[in-house]
Design a protein around this motif. Structure first.
Motif, PDB file in Angstrom:
ATOM      1  N   THR A 198       0.833  -1.204   0.000  1.00 52.07           N
ATOM      2  CA  THR A 198       0.000   0.000   0.000  1.00 52.07           C
ATOM      3  C   THR A 198       0.872   1.260   0.000  1.00 52.07           C
ATOM      4  O   THR A 198       0.366   2.350   0.209  1.00 52.07           O
ATOM      5  CB  THR A 198      -0.908   0.031   1.240  1.00 52.07           C
ATOM      6  OG1 THR A 198      -0.079  -0.021   2.402  1.00 52.07           O
ATOM      7  CG2 THR A 198      -1.870  -1.142   1.246  1.00 52.07           C
ATOM      8  N   LYS A 396      -8.456   1.547   4.405  1.00 55.97           N
ATOM      9  CA  LYS A 396      -8.296   2.612   3.419  1.00 55.97           C
ATOM     10  C   LYS A 396      -8.543   3.987   4.017  1.00 55.97           C
ATOM     11  O   LYS A 396      -7.856   4.943   3.689  1.00 55.97           O
ATOM     12  CB  LYS A 396      -9.279   2.396   2.269  1.00 55.97           C
ATOM     13  CG  LYS A 396      -8.968   1.140   1.488  1.00 55.97           C
ATOM     14  CD  LYS A 396      -9.453   1.271   0.073  1.00 55.97           C
ATOM     15  CE  LYS A 396      -8.808   0.222  -0.806  1.00 55.97           C
ATOM     16  NZ  LYS A 396      -9.099  -1.152  -0.307  1.00 55.97           N
ATOM     17  N   SER A 397      -9.533   4.094   4.891  1.00 50.99           N
ATOM     18  CA  SER A 397      -9.950   5.421   5.332  1.00 50.99           C
ATOM     19  C   SER A 397      -9.212   5.893   6.570  1.00 50.99           C
ATOM     20  O   SER A 397      -9.135   7.088   6.818  1.00 50.99           O
ATOM     21  CB  SER A 397     -11.458   5.428   5.604  1.00 50.99           C
ATOM     22  OG  SER A 397     -11.758   4.549   6.662  1.00 50.99           O
ATOM     23  N   SER A 424     -14.219  -6.122   2.121  1.00 52.79           N
ATOM     24  CA  SER A 424     -13.122  -5.173   2.274  1.00 52.79           C
ATOM     25  C   SER A 424     -11.888  -5.965   2.684  1.00 52.79           C
ATOM     26  O   SER A 424     -11.949  -7.156   2.952  1.00 52.79           O
ATOM     27  CB  SER A 424     -13.460  -4.122   3.328  1.00 52.79           C
ATOM     28  OG  SER A 424     -13.460  -4.711   4.610  1.00 52.79           O
ATOM     29  N   THR A 786     -20.483   3.762  -2.142  1.00 55.69           N
ATOM     30  CA  THR A 786     -19.295   4.586  -2.297  1.00 55.69           C
ATOM     31  C   THR A 786     -18.421   4.409  -1.069  1.00 55.69           C
ATOM     32  O   THR A 786     -18.885   4.015  -0.002  1.00 55.69           O
ATOM     33  CB  THR A 786     -19.647   6.072  -2.427  1.00 55.69           C
ATOM     34  OG1 THR A 786     -20.281   6.479  -1.229  1.00 55.69           O
ATOM     35  CG2 THR A 786     -20.549   6.317  -3.603  1.00 55.69           C
ATOM     36  N   SER A 788     -14.102   5.318   0.578  1.00 56.72           N
ATOM     37  CA  SER A 788     -12.876   6.076   0.341  1.00 56.72           C
ATOM     38  C   SER A 788     -11.854   5.242  -0.420  1.00 56.72           C
ATOM     39  O   SER A 788     -11.847   4.024  -0.349  1.00 56.72           O
ATOM     40  CB  SER A 788     -12.280   6.569   1.654  1.00 56.72           C
ATOM     41  OG  SER A 788     -12.635   5.739   2.708  1.00 56.72           O
ATOM     42  N   SER A 789     -11.005   5.929  -1.135  1.00 57.08           N
ATOM     43  CA  SER A 789      -9.921   5.227  -1.802  1.00 57.08           C
ATOM     44  C   SER A 789      -8.617   5.704  -1.180  1.00 57.08           C
ATOM     45  O   SER A 789      -8.457   6.865  -0.832  1.00 57.08           O
ATOM     46  CB  SER A 789      -9.947   5.476  -3.307  1.00 57.08           C
ATOM     47  OG  SER A 789      -9.092   6.539  -3.628  1.00 57.08           O
ATOM     48  N   TYR A 791      -5.612   6.332  -2.106  1.00 54.29           N
ATOM     49  CA  TYR A 791      -4.678   7.303  -2.676  1.00 54.29           C
ATOM     50  C   TYR A 791      -5.285   8.679  -2.860  1.00 54.29           C
ATOM     51  O   TYR A 791      -4.644   9.575  -3.377  1.00 54.29           O
ATOM     52  CB  TYR A 791      -4.115   6.778  -4.004  1.00 54.29           C
ATOM     53  CG  TYR A 791      -3.391   5.477  -3.804  1.00 54.29           C
ATOM     54  CD1 TYR A 791      -2.075   5.450  -3.368  1.00 54.29           C
ATOM     55  CD2 TYR A 791      -4.047   4.254  -3.992  1.00 54.29           C
ATOM     56  CE1 TYR A 791      -1.416   4.261  -3.140  1.00 54.29           C
ATOM     57  CE2 TYR A 791      -3.402   3.059  -3.766  1.00 54.29           C
ATOM     58  CZ  TYR A 791      -2.080   3.064  -3.336  1.00 54.29           C
ATOM     59  OH  TYR A 791      -1.437   1.879  -3.102  1.00 54.29           O
ATOM     60  N   ASP A 792      -6.563   8.840  -2.483  1.00 58.75           N
ATOM     61  CA  ASP A 792      -7.189  10.146  -2.576  1.00 58.75           C
ATOM     62  C   ASP A 792      -7.641  10.556  -1.202  1.00 58.75           C
ATOM     63  O   ASP A 792      -7.794   9.743  -0.313  1.00 58.75           O
ATOM     64  CB  ASP A 792      -8.430  10.088  -3.464  1.00 58.75           C
ATOM     65  CG  ASP A 792      -8.116   9.563  -4.838  1.00 58.75           C
ATOM     66  OD1 ASP A 792      -7.506  10.292  -5.612  1.00 58.75           O
ATOM     67  OD2 ASP A 792      -8.480   8.405  -5.105  1.00 58.75           O
ATOM     68  N   SER A 809      -3.458   7.378  -8.185  1.00 58.73           N
ATOM     69  CA  SER A 809      -4.864   7.265  -7.839  1.00 58.73           C
ATOM     70  C   SER A 809      -5.553   6.307  -8.803  1.00 58.73           C
ATOM     71  O   SER A 809      -5.288   6.299 -10.001  1.00 58.73           O
ATOM     72  CB  SER A 809      -5.488   8.645  -7.899  1.00 58.73           C
ATOM     73  OG  SER A 809      -6.821   8.538  -8.285  1.00 58.73           O
ATOM     74  N   SER A 810      -6.418   5.479  -8.239  1.00 59.69           N
ATOM     75  CA  SER A 810      -6.947   4.357  -9.007  1.00 59.69           C
ATOM     76  C   SER A 810      -7.783   4.785 -10.198  1.00 59.69           C
ATOM     77  O   SER A 810      -8.055   3.984 -11.072  1.00 59.69           O
ATOM     78  CB  SER A 810      -7.783   3.483  -8.084  1.00 59.69           C
ATOM     79  OG  SER A 810      -8.760   4.296  -7.476  1.00 59.69           O
ATOM     80  N   PRO A 859     -15.228   4.339  -5.528  1.00 58.35           N
ATOM     81  CA  PRO A 859     -14.628   5.271  -4.572  1.00 58.35           C
ATOM     82  C   PRO A 859     -15.112   6.689  -4.860  1.00 58.35           C
ATOM     83  O   PRO A 859     -15.287   7.052  -6.022  1.00 58.35           O
ATOM     84  CB  PRO A 859     -13.124   5.150  -4.842  1.00 58.35           C
ATOM     85  CG  PRO A 859     -12.948   3.977  -5.714  1.00 58.35           C
ATOM     86  CD  PRO A 859     -14.230   3.725  -6.404  1.00 58.35           C
TER      87      PRO A 859
END
Ligand SMILES: Nc1nc2c(c(=O)[nH]1)N[C@H]1C(S)=C(S)[C@@H](COP(=O)(O)OP(=O)(O)OC[C@H]3O[C@@H](n4cnc5c(=O)[nH]c(N)nc54)[C@H](O)[C@@H]3O)O[C@H]1N2
Ligand SMILES: Nc1nc2c(c(=O)[nH]1)N[C@H]1C(S)=C(S)[C@@H](COP(=O)(O)OP(=O)(O)OC[C@H]3O[C@@H](n4cnc5c(=O)[nH]c(N)nc54)[C@H](O)[C@@H]3O)O[C@H]1N2
Ligand SMILES: Cc1cc2nc3c(=O)[nH]c(=O)nc-3n(C[C@H](O)[C@H](O)[C@H](O)COP(=O)(O)O)c2cc1C
Ligand code: SF4
Ligand code: SF4
Ligand code: SF4
Ligand code: SF4
Ligand code: SF4
Ligand code: FES
Ligand code: FES
Ligand SMILES: [Mo]
Lengths: 898, 545, 160
Positions: A198, A396-397, A424, A786, A788-789, A791-792, A809-810, A859
């Motif tokens: 990651t 992720k978040s 997840s 929806t 979170s991703s 990388y953002d 970012s994906s 995301p």
């Protein structure tokens, strides 16, 4: 405990039991080189070392044995030589052995002066290596923008493996092969970007050599200054070390002494800081003249702003003004902002970004339970025997929380219950995974409560069965049969019962909930039900707790500081006269009517009741549902001021844009989601003419004729400490940072600084009835989730401008189950259109087995193509927060229809 | 019943490779065909004399046939079993005198041995618990469980002076005591049957020939230390041993020696088998534990010792196969009896795997302190082909070479360490004048280099460098200074490595450097291999390379 | 992560059912992998993520364990497996020459498999039949006191 006396290099020294030779030597100022040692690294047994490099060997004169200083505990009577001729000779031979299988590339090595191997070789006076060169074979090439590996320089200290497996528990790399060719490798020995990595960067920060370095370093030398600060991206509040060189941040590294982050970061903390140097940064105030922005001086801008607000206030009254404050700004800034709103503009129309996930203020369960977020500290989460994660994806978040959960499961003995319809990353760690239908969690959690009662798992100490409250609660569950639970949620009741048993019978248990329940219909009820569950089983206090996971970096602080329409700082109700009195002594008059929440403001703007708005550090046009509506609402204002680092979608609508300094250019504090107070220190001068938010607000106040007499954030803190009970008595105004001992004693013994959790008495609330809400139909046969991703961040304003994050970012892909994809004839990577009743977007399809049929996942942090267009504004009636987690949609192939 | 005879066909791996499986079947068929009701055909594990396989023994007479093939079966049955005339041509022939020796206990190879650990090997069918019991098996367990407290068991073992047969020679009773005294909700005992030393096969022979002895010892260890679960960690190359243990465990369970409330004592014990997967270092105790737990078998620093924190972090006792097999006789016959065997510091017997340039290779069990010469010449029958003894390598890759000039070296822990070798697991390779000592050092190092787990730097890198240097020497490409470098690295690897593998793997190098330095020098300076073995330096005589 | 390409001949369902028996038990990793190897002759790399998920490990860890132990193979092996003993006794009595001989005969190096997938040539550390050195093991059958002629015979028999 008896102190232990040993002889160290001929001198008697005294240490404590449990101390290693290395720790004692360091304390005594004796330098022993180390390569594989890391006091913050976990490992088997009590010793923080795995002792693989052997460079710290010292000699015990009594036995003649060579022992590692890092892995040997002191015992009375030891006679240790750390630098005898024999020791030095062995060390030299060891380093020569290492260098014989190491390239001669110090001059062009990114690690440069920071390389520990090179330092030790220099200390030992090793020049040319006389041994035969036996290079280590290396083949892989990484192509990611974050991490570069050159394993020909690897000394197999295994630190990277230990952090990846035991600390961040991503498991991307492990030992591969054995003996001379052993090395750290991903599965398949692939490049990192093809692995589970990651890019948290933690391994890079521990690697003692140039084997792991940053892929695109801003600067490769030793930085001039290192400034300790706090990551500005999420509510975990990781402490970071910013390395600064010639006015630029050249590197961000975790702080190994921080006892909570334990020397870890996520990709955003490690590689996301460079938005600070983005060429898009606003460097001067902008004033809109005939639809175009013109750069202005601060005098002009401040005058323009104050004139604008003053005019509206005079013309329409204070109620026509509103302030939208920031879950990203510091406590000090937020404190000033709400005082500015209340006492300068004269309105309680003030809210902050945490409204979006519905735990702003004390609404919902908070009103009776006094709950607004997390009830315990992250530091004790790992003590739990059972962790229940519902509707959150912390991997992720909130990566730091994700690490703690995974560690608790992998390295400790915790068992994990996961409640999520989607697979997840945590599903891999779950002992029990319940997959309810979307937005049916209220019924599910009520089912858990019911099972707890039926299975006699009630904690008698915390619940009195004789009270009216309890009886009413039981009554409220009477209609809830196992059949109802099964039919509503789709989860077999046996699993519900199993979860109830696991949770109920544990001594210490934690609940983590996230926006998967909070941003859904029935969210208030679900959160209440979670509190009921914890109450019934006695798991609110001590080592148990409830953790509200949805947080931006200072969402908690913004609420604590009273950037809320109904509460003054410290959750003193604004409608309460005594509370107002207390603050009035410091600030002057405070309006008594509670103000509007942000969505109410927008509606009022649209309808013309609100005429002027001051938006600080928020970008609602990009991230609120129904962007068109938000845009219209803001455009209907007579006067809009936006204060941001960038010319965001929202700022573009403003009449005046005020350039804010970034987190690295100012001083202040953030409160993490669990109440830790973390410091920001100034690492850089504000870019161009930008100014810290504090400073801007203060200037506005002066110009408005109501100066707020603080000379520094320090003075603001002193007032906060006086006025907000939670922040009282913690030395917050005085103490710069908790004193962390230096490296030798391992993890800091001093706990992190926590603001106090307010006193609250919890009581059982009658269970609410779940309202079935999201039913797919013919026209919209899918439910889209929806989330979170990694990388953002948020609307992507900052993260997309962090060069490396932005590139990685994906992108806009929507995940779909294989069967569904087959049915629609959609192939992997194909561009598709997603249509909801509110709007449509297009995205690439990605086929996955992580979703059940009928579910899609996208995301939300896509600055290019906001998911929010698919959502209508539906507010939770109590918390006034939008339901933006799920929507019914259909998927169309772009080639086929339309 | 009195005249009933049993024909024991060895079904050890050695004999099996000579076709003794077929011999066994043929014997049964032949005996049935001739209707010999007073003859039972049965099988045993290894007798330790595989060189003479296939071995067939007729009990109770003690007639011992060697090199038996399927073609010999009719004669054995017809002439001996039916006719009463033993087949002389199948008797063992003394290599020195050429005399035929009919009986097992008359053979020199066996005569000088004292078999405590190997007491049942080759004498019982390992798959029949009754045969073990008839030899006194499980009496010790009964005594321990029903008449002794765990403390008394430990005391007895301590008094016996028993030291671990796994190599390090740590006093077994004290090890048990550590674990006994550790506070924990669970404890474990582990039988270390990883036996990875090239040249050692005694643990395997014991497990194949007398599994109950090990199981009985393991249960006793569990009782003494307070463990209710035991593991037997067997290396992957020993499928037959695994099969035998499995059967033995099943039988022991049926008889109530395993499971809940053993023999009504209230003590519960279960045994699990774990198979290794091919890593020498897994014999090291912390690596072994990692391997049982399903991880890479890499050693970790000690302390904490397994007795404090072992399997799953619980107190764990690890003992070698032979150590455990020694326990029942100690309990049954008493510490005093055991401690009369051996030397003051090394009690009891040691089992050695005699191989190399020797006439009688095989398993040898002698009292500790027996001089090397007795083992090589009296038991081993000396060196074949009239060659001279040059050196004896003991302790496998962790051991060293003892030069022929000190042949009276008593074989015990202290003395071997003193002369630069170790007891190790008991491998004993005899070398004659045709053996190149540099090549021997290179061979052992190539083994340890390949088996280094790679975790710690000195061993991972140092073995590789040493191997390069040794290769250079044997190829005649080395320089004078390489010897110093070799020595320095060897010292560093020995003193700085994390586990026993690295700490001992320079021994073959150091001991040959100590006793045979001139051979090294000949390779380097004269580009000549004195034993004429090294391929690159071979003199052009006789066969081509 | 994407699944690695799957060898068509590998019955993934069978692998899943092997894993299923030990679901969630980390300790079972080595026995599970042994079982897979027993059935397939080697451990197909595609099995690794399945094993990892079932035992709640990471693929990198499973790979780490497999690559540690000499007895695990991640490439298909020949129908006949010849293992030359490299134990001390065998070494002293000429195992190296035996290995060279086989390498020459089969035209492969140690650790390799003939292109027709017939033979795999390996070495093994002491099989404990030292008395009969030098030894080799052909498909689990020990052959003692090997020399050039016996090797020739063995290989002939294999071809028949
Ligand atoms: N469909 C859908 N939509 C969603 C969500 C969802 O799950 N689904 N999630 C929602 C949620 S929970 C949230 S919180 C929002 C997140 O959305 P936003 O709250 O909009 O988050 P960001 O884009 O991180 O940050 C907003 C702005 O703050 C500015 N900023 C950062 N630091 C500072 C500072 O120090 N000073 C000043 N003045 N400005 C600063 C940034 O430049 C940026 O423009 O998205 C929401 N939208
Ligand atoms: N990298 C990154 N981190 C962030 C942010 C970011 O933009 N990027 N934003 C920050 C902000 S502002 C917030 S609010 C938080 C949000 O953080 P979280 O609260 O963790 O929210 P999500 O990441 O959206 O994950 C929500 C989870 O809920 C599940 N879910 C969806 N619907 C349901 C349901 O009906 N029932 C149940 N049980 N589960 C459901 C989803 O499958 C998903 O796994 O993240 C913060 N952290
Ligand atoms: C590299 C290495 C390999 C070892 N191999 C074995 C082995 O195969 N069998 C064994 O019993 N002990 C072996 N040992 C010794 C064990 O670590 C341990 O000391 C022994 O099993 C303890 O049993 P004991 O006290 O009965 O001797 C080995 C040690 C090392 C360092
Ligand atoms: S890793 Fe260190 S020693 Fe190696 S080349 Fe780089 S600076 Fe030099
Ligand atoms: S960056 Fe993080 S996830 Fe990737 S290998 Fe390093 S520690 Fe593991
Ligand atoms: S890559 Fe760096 S941290 Fe990892 S083992 Fe090699 S030297 Fe150590
Ligand atoms: S976990 Fe949150 S606070 Fe920590 S580095 Fe990542 S984004 Fe920053
Ligand atoms: S000494 Fe060798 S085998 Fe032992 S831990 Fe070190 S590298 Fe591994
Ligand atoms: S620092 Fe002590 S062994 Fe590496
Ligand atoms: S196998 Fe028969 S004597 Fe060894
Ligand atoms: Mo949020």
């Amino acid at each position: 405990m008896q102190p232990i006396t040993i002889t160290l290099n001929g001198r008697e020294v005294v240490g404590e039991p449990g101390m290693t030779i290395l720790e004692l030597a360091r304390r005594e100022g004796v330098h022993i080189p180390t390569l594989c040692h890391g006091p913050h690294l976990t490992s088997v047994g009590d010793c923080p070392s795995i002792s693989t490099c052997r460079i710290c060997l010292v000699e015990d004169e009594r036995t003649g044995a060579m022992v590692t200083a890092c892995g040997t505990f002191i015992v009375p009577g030891m006679v240790i030589n750390t630098h005898s001729p024999r020791v030095l000779e062995r060390r030299r031979t060891l380093i020569e052995l290492v260098l014989a299988s190491h390239p001669d590339s110090c001059l062009i090595c990114d690690k440069g002066n920071r390389c520990q191997l090179r330092q030790i070789a220099a200390e030992l006076g090793i020049g040319l290596v006389r041994l035969q060169k036996i290079p280590q074979p290396v083949t892989i090439k990484d192509a990611n923008p974050f991490i570069k590996r050159d394993l020909s320089k690897c000394i197999l200290c295994a630190k990277c493996i230990r952090v990846c497996q035991d600390l961040v528990v991503e498991g991307a790399i492990d030992y591969f092969q054995r003996g001379f060719i052993a090395k750290p490798a991903t599965f398949g020995d692939t490049a990192l970007e093809e692995s589970e990595c990651t890019f948290c960067g933690t391994c890079v920060s521990v690697c003692p050599t140039g084997a792991l370095t940053e892929a695109e370093p801003a600067y490769t030398g030793t930085a001039g200054t290192v400034v300790r600060s706090t990551c500005p991206f999420c509510g975990c509040g990781c402490s970071i070390r910013l390395e600064v060189h010639e006015g630029r941040i050249v590197r961000s590294a975790p702080n190994k002494q921080d006892p909570v982050s334990r020397g870890t970061l996520c990709v955003k903390g490690s590689f996301g800081f460079d938005f600070v140097h983005s060429p898009d940064r606003l460097t001067a105030p902008l004033i809109k003249v005939n639809g175009d922005f013109k750069e202005a001086s601060w005098e002009e801008a401040v005058t323009a702003v104050t004139d604008g607000f003053r005019r509206l206030k005079e013309e329409y009254g204070s109620g026509s003004l509103a302030v939208f404050g920031s879950s990203k700004c510091t406590n000090e800034e937020n404190y000033l902002l709400q005082r500015f709103a209340r006492c300068v503009l004269g309105t309680n129309n003030i809210d902050n970004g945490s409204r979006l996930y519905g735990t702003a203020g004390l609404t919902g369960p908070g009103e009776t339970g006094g709950v607004y977020g997390t009830t315990n500290s992250l530091a004790v989460l790992e003590e739990a025997e059972v962790i229940l994660v519902i509707g959150a994806d912390p991997t992720k978040s909130a990566p730091l929380v994700g690490y703690a959960v995974k560690r608790a499961v992998r390295c400790g003995n915790a068992r994990l219950i996961l409640i999520d319809p989607r697979e997840s990353r945590l599903a891999l760690f779950a002992d029990l995974w319940l997959r309810p239908k979307v937005a049916t969690d209220l019924t599910l959690v009520n089912g858990l409560c019911k099972a707890v009662i039926d299975e006699s798992l009630i904690n008698e100490g915390s619940v009195d069965r004789e009270t009216a409250e309890f009886k009413a609660f039981v009554e409220s569950l009477s209609g809830l049969t196992s059949t109802v639970v099964e039919e509503t949620t789709g989860v077999p009741f046996v699993s519900v019962r199993q979860a109830a048993r696991m949770y109920g019978s544990a001594k210490r248990a934690a609940i983590l909930y996230g926006s998967g329940v909070a941003q859904q219909k029935n969210g208030t009820g679900t959160i209440e039900a979670l509190f009921n569950l914890a109450l019934l089983t006695g798991k609110i206090h001590g080592y148990s707790g409830i953790y509200a996971l949805q947080q931006e970096n200072n969402a908690q602080g913004a609420c604590d500081m009273g950037v809320l329409p109904d509460f003054l700082p410290g959750y003193h109700p604004v409608a309460d006269r005594a509370s107002r009195r207390k603050f009035k002594d410091y600030w002057g008059d405070i309006p008594e009517e509670p103000g509007l929440t942000v969505f109410e403001m927008l509606a009022a703007a649209k309808s013309g009741e609100i005429k002027g708005m001051y938006v600080v550090g928020e970008n609602p046009v990009a991230t609120f549902p129904r962007a068109e509506f938000v845009r219209e609402a803001l455009s209907s204002l007579e006067f809009l001021v936006v204060q941001d680092m960038f010319l965001t979608e929202t700022a573009k609508l403003a009449d005046v844009v005020l350039p804010a300094a970034s987190f690295a250019e100012k001083e202040g504090t953030f409160t993490s989601f669990d109440g830790r107070i973390n410091w920001l220190r100034k690492a850089l001068e504000p870019l161009g003419q930008s100014l810290p938010d504090c400073e801007i607000i203060a200037r506005l106040a002066v110009q408005m004729g109501s100066p707020m007499a603080y000379s520094s954030p320090q003075e603001v803190r002193e007032e906060i400490e006086k006025l907000i009970p939670m922040y009282r008595g913690i030395g917050y105004g005085l103490l710069e940072e908790p004193e962390y001992p230096t490296e030798y004693s391992g993890l800091a013994k001093t706990p992190p600084m926590y603001r106090k959790q307010p006193e609250r008495a919890f009581s059982l609330l009658p269970a609410r009835n779940g309202i079935l809400w999201l039913e797919p139909d013919k026209e919209y046969p899918f439910i889209l989730l929806t989330g979170s991703s990694l990388y953002d961040s948020g609307g992507g304003t900052r993260s997309s401008r962090a060069a490396r994050l932005g590139r990685f970012s994906s992108g806009a892909s929507v995940s779909i189950n294989e069967t569904d994809a087959g049915r629609l004839g959609v192939i992997d990577g194909e561009k598709v259109r997603i249509v909801s009743p509110a709007g449509e977007i297009s995205a690439a399809a990605e086929i996955t087995d992580a979703l059940p049929e009928g579910l899609l996942y996208l995301p939300f942090s896509l600055s290019a193509n906001p998911v929010s267009q698919l959502f209508d504004i539906t507010l939770d009636p109590e918390r006034k927060s939008p339901l933006v987690k799920a929507v019914k949609v259909r998927m169309e192939r772009v080639g086929n229809s339309g | 019943m009195q005249n009933k005879r049993t024909v024991f066909v060895c079904q050890g791996t050695g004999c099996l490779s000579t076709g003794s499986g077929a011999v066994y079947e043929a014997l049964k068929a032949e005996v049935a065909k001739l209707g010999l009701t007073d003859v039972e055909v049965d099988f045993t594990g290894c007798h330790g004399f595989c060189e003479q396989g296939g071995i067939v023994a007729v009990e109770p007479e003690g007639i011992f046939y060697t090199h038996v093939t399927i073609d010999d079966v009719p004669e054995i049955v017809g002439s001996h079993l039916k006719g009463g005339n033993p087949v002389e041509r199948l008797f063992y022939r003394d290599p020195a005198t050429g005399r035929a020796v009919p009986r097992y206990h008359e053979i020199n190879f066996y005569k000088k041995q004292q078999r405590v650990i190997l007491r049942n090997c080759g004498r019982i069918n390992p798959e029949k618990i009754d045969q073990y019991i008839s030899k006194g098996g499980y009496r010790a367990l009964k005594k321990a469980l029903l008449e002794m407290t765990p403390e008394q068991v430990i005391e007895e073992v301590k008094r016996s002076g028993l030291r671990g047969r796994g190599g390090a020679g740590f006093p077994t009773g004290r090890k048990w005591e550590f674990s006994r005294n550790a506070q924990a909700d669970r404890k474990y005992v582990i039988c270390n049957a990883d036996e990875g030393d090239p040249g050692a096969f005694m643990d395997r022979s014991v497990l194949e020939a007398d599994p109950h002895a090990v199981i009985e010892g393991l249960i006793t260890a569990g009782y003494a230390t307070g463990a209710n679960a035991g593991y037997i960690y067997v290396r992957a190359e020993y499928p037959l041993a695994v099969k035998r243990i499995r059967i033995a465990l099943e039988h022991a369970r049926e008889r109530g020696f395993l499971g809940r409330d053993i023999l009504g004592s209230g003590f519960d014990f279960e045994v699990y088998i774990k198979e290794g997967a091919g890593a020498f270092v897994c014999g090291e105790e912390t690596a072994l534990i990692a391997s049982i737990e399903g991880r890479r078998g890499m050693p970790r620093p000690r302390p904490p010792y397994p007795a404090q924190s072992g399997l799953q972090g619980k107190p764990t006792t690890i003992n070698n196969v032979k150590t455990l097999a020694s326990v029942p006789p100690i309990i049954e016959q008493g510490a005093d009896w055991f401690s009369t065997i051996g030397t003051p510091k090394s009690k009891g017997t040691t089992v050695l795997a005699l191989s190399g340039k020797i006439l009688n290779s095989g398993l040898v069990e002698v009292p500790m302190g027996t001089p090397l010469s007795t083992i090589i010449f009296d038991i081993g029958g000396g060196i074949p082909g009239g060659k001279r003894l040059k050196a004896v390598q003991t302790g496998g890759p962790s051991g060293g070479c003892i030069p022929a000039k000190i042949p009276d070296t008593p074989v015990d822990y202290e003395t071997l360490t003193m002369v630069g070798s170790i007891m190790g697991s008991g491998g004993m390779v005899v070398m004659d004048e045709d053996t190149c000592m540099v090549e021997v050092a290179r061979y052992f190092l190539s083994f340890t280099q390949a088996e280094s787990c790679g975790k710690c730097a000195p061993c991972r890198l140092g073995t590789r460098q040493m191997l390069e240097i040794l290769a250079r020497i044997t190829q005649g490409k080395a320089q004078e200074s390489d010897l110093d470098t070799l020595f320095t690295i060897a010292k560093t690897v020995k003193e700085c490595s994390l586990c026993g593998l690295g700490q001992t793997c320079p021994n073959p190098v150091l001991s040959t450097l100590r006793y045979f330095k001139s051979e090294y020098e000949a390779h380097i300076n004269k580009k000549r291999c004195p034993a004429n073995q090294c391929r690159f330096l071979r003199r052009k005589t006789g066969k081509k390379t | 992560m994407d699944k690695p390409p799957c060898d068509e001949r590998i019955d993934m369902q069978r692998i899943e059912s092997i894993v299923e028996e030990c679901k969630g038990q980390k300790w079972a990793l080595i026995p599970v992998v042994q079982k897979i190897q027993n059935e397939f002759g080697y451990i197909p790399p595609a099995a690794i993520p399945v094993v990892a998920k079932g035992l709640r490990l990471f693929p990198s860890q499973v790979q780490g364990v497999i690559s540690f132990y000499a007895q695990f193979y991640t490439k298909p092996r020949g129908r006949q497996i010849i293992r030359v003993c490299r134990g001390t006794a065998c070494h002293v009595r000429g195992a190296e020459a035996l290995l060279e001989l086989l390498e020459e005969r089969l035209q492969i190096q140690e650790g390799e498999t003939t292109p027709d997938m017939e033979y795999t040539l390996e070495t093994v550390a002491c099989i404990g039949v030292c008395a009969l050195a030098p030894n080799l093991v052909l498909n689990d059958q020990v052959h003692g006191q090997m020399d050039a002629e016996k090797v020739q015979q063995l290989l002939k028999k294999g071809e028949a």
